[in-house]
Design a protein around this motif. Structure first.
Motif, PDB file in Angstrom:
ATOM      1  N   GLN A 118       6.171   0.502 -11.670  1.00  0.00           N
ATOM      2  CA  GLN A 118       6.132  -0.883 -12.334  1.00  0.00           C
ATOM      3  C   GLN A 118       5.021  -1.836 -11.908  1.00  0.00           C
ATOM      4  OE1 GLN A 118      10.014  -2.365 -12.874  1.00  0.00           O
ATOM      5  NE2 GLN A 118      11.021  -0.252 -13.214  1.00  0.00           N
ATOM      6  N   LEU A 119       5.200  -1.945 -10.509  1.00  0.00           N
ATOM      7  CA  LEU A 119       4.411  -2.966  -9.759  1.00  0.00           C
ATOM      8  C   LEU A 119       2.798  -2.598  -9.798  1.00  0.00           C
ATOM      9  CD1 LEU A 119       5.906  -3.940  -6.305  1.00  0.00           C
ATOM     10  CD2 LEU A 119       5.555  -5.339  -8.173  1.00  0.00           C
ATOM     11  N   HIS A 120       2.608  -1.403  -9.892  1.00  0.00           N
ATOM     12  CA  HIS A 120       1.268  -0.896  -9.743  1.00  0.00           C
ATOM     13  C   HIS A 120       0.696  -1.144 -11.375  1.00  0.00           C
ATOM     14  CE1 HIS A 120      -1.953   2.180 -10.087  1.00  0.00           C
ATOM     15  NE2 HIS A 120      -2.079   2.012  -8.811  1.00  0.00           N
ATOM     16  N   ASP A 121       1.534  -0.880 -12.181  1.00  0.00           N
ATOM     17  CA  ASP A 121       0.853  -0.856 -13.695  1.00  0.00           C
ATOM     18  C   ASP A 121       0.927  -2.449 -14.056  1.00  0.00           C
ATOM     19  OD1 ASP A 121       0.865   1.525 -14.002  1.00  0.00           O
ATOM     20  OD2 ASP A 121       2.932   2.046 -14.822  1.00  0.00           O
ATOM     21  N   ARG A 122       2.049  -3.221 -13.712  1.00  0.00           N
ATOM     22  CA  ARG A 122       2.079  -4.694 -14.101  1.00  0.00           C
ATOM     23  C   ARG A 122       0.973  -5.393 -13.700  1.00  0.00           C
ATOM     24  NH1 ARG A 122       7.082  -7.669 -11.184  1.00  0.00           N
ATOM     25  NH2 ARG A 122       8.131  -5.777 -12.643  1.00  0.00           N
ATOM     26  N   TRP A 123       0.624  -5.307 -12.356  1.00  0.00           N
ATOM     27  CA  TRP A 123      -0.576  -5.906 -11.737  1.00  0.00           C
ATOM     28  C   TRP A 123      -1.860  -5.338 -11.665  1.00  0.00           C
ATOM     29  CZ3 TRP A 123       0.798 -10.816 -10.837  1.00  0.00           C
ATOM     30  CH2 TRP A 123       2.207 -11.042 -10.701  1.00  0.00           C
ATOM     31  N   LYS A 124      -1.786  -4.193 -12.351  1.00  0.00           N
ATOM     32  CA  LYS A 124      -3.008  -3.551 -12.635  1.00  0.00           C
ATOM     33  C   LYS A 124      -3.940  -3.176 -11.417  1.00  0.00           C
ATOM     34  CE  LYS A 124      -3.906  -5.269 -17.085  1.00  0.00           C
ATOM     35  NZ  LYS A 124      -2.573  -5.790 -17.376  1.00  0.00           N
ATOM     36  N   LEU A 125      -3.057  -2.453 -10.234  1.00  0.00           N
ATOM     37  CA  LEU A 125      -3.665  -2.190  -8.924  1.00  0.00           C
ATOM     38  C   LEU A 125      -4.642  -1.172  -8.976  1.00  0.00           C
ATOM     39  CD1 LEU A 125      -0.546  -2.960  -6.961  1.00  0.00           C
ATOM     40  CD2 LEU A 125      -2.042  -4.534  -7.665  1.00  0.00           C
TER      41      LEU A 125
END
Length: 204
Positions: free
Chosen positions: A136-143
C-alpha cells in the motif's frame, strides 16, 4: 657531563629496578625527555616513541574506520515472497534505510524517492509491518525502490537497530558495499540528509 659521569649514569639507569613492563615504559619515556641525558642518547628514544605513537594511532583509526562485518538476513517482499538480502548487493552498492512501522512515514519515504536518482547505489527500505501494508505504501507514494518487511523481528535486531518503543525500531541508514561489507551506518536520529547519503555513495 664527563666521560666518567656518563658511564656512571648509564650504569645507574641500567641497574635501577623495573617492577613491570609498565615501569620499563615509564622509564623509557622519562629518559627520552630527561635533559640530564645526552641528546645523542635521547634522540633515538624520542624517535622510537614517535613511531610507536603513530602505529597506535594508525591501529585505532583502522579499527574505527575500517568497514564493518557483513550483514544480511531473510525478509519478505511486498508481495510476500522471501528475499535473501545478501542477493540485493551482490553486484552493486546498496543504501538500506530502516524505519519504524508505527510512524506515518509516507512523506519521508517519498522524500527519499525524490533523492534516489542522486545515489550511486541501489536503494531499499525495511520495516516490521506486513507485506500488504508495504504494498500500500509503495503504491500510494509511487516509490521506485522496494520496501521489505521483517514482521517477526528476526532480521532487524541483528543489524543493531534497537527498539524505541514496543514493536517499533529506530530509524537507521546503512551503506552496504558489493559483497556485503558495511561502509557506513547511522542508527537513531538525527540521520544524515539524503544529499549527504548520496554524496557518500559517490566517494567510496
Amino acid at each position: 657531563m664527563s666521560r666518567l659521569e656518563d658511564i656512571a649514569e648509564r650504569n645507574r639507569r641500567a641497574n635501577r629496578p623495573r617492577r613491570s613492563w609498565l615501569s620499563y615504559v615509564i622509564d623509557e619515556v622519562r629518559d627520552a625527555f630527561d635533559g640530564s641525558i645526552p641528546a645523542a642518547e635521547r634522540r633515538p628514544k624520542q624517535i622510537a616513541l614517535a613511531v610507536i605513537g603513530a602505529l597506535i594511532i594508525g591501529a585505532i583509526a583502522t579499527y574505527v574506520l575500517w568497514p564493518h562485518a557483513s550483514v544480511g538476513g531473510k525478509v519478505q517482499s511486498r508481495t510476500g515472497e522471501t528475499v535473501e538480502l545478501a542477493s540485493l548487493w551482490k553486484d552493486r552498492r546498496t543504501v538500506v534505510v530502516f524505519y519504524p512501522s508505527t510512524c506515518d512515514c509516507g512523506f519521508a519515504l517519498q522524500d527519499l524517492e525524490a533523492h534516489r536518482a542522486k545515489f550511486d547505489a541501489n536503494l531499499i527500505a525495511i520495516s516490521s509491518h506486513s507485506s500488504d501494508y508495504a504494498a500500500q505504501l509503495h503504491d500510494r507514494w509511487k516509490l521506485g525502490y522496494e520496501i521489505y518487511v521483517d514482521p517477526t523481528f528476526k532480521v532487524i535486531p541483528k543489524w543493531g537497530v534497537p527498539f524505541v518503543v514496543a514493536d517499533a525500531t529506530a530509524w537507521a541508514v546503512f551503506i552496504v558495499e558489493p559483497g556485503g561489507t558495511v561502509s557506513f551506518k547511522k542508527i537513531h536520529e538525527p540521520l544524515p540528509t539524503w544529499d549527504e547519503v548520496a554524496a557518500m555513495t559517490k566517494h567510496r
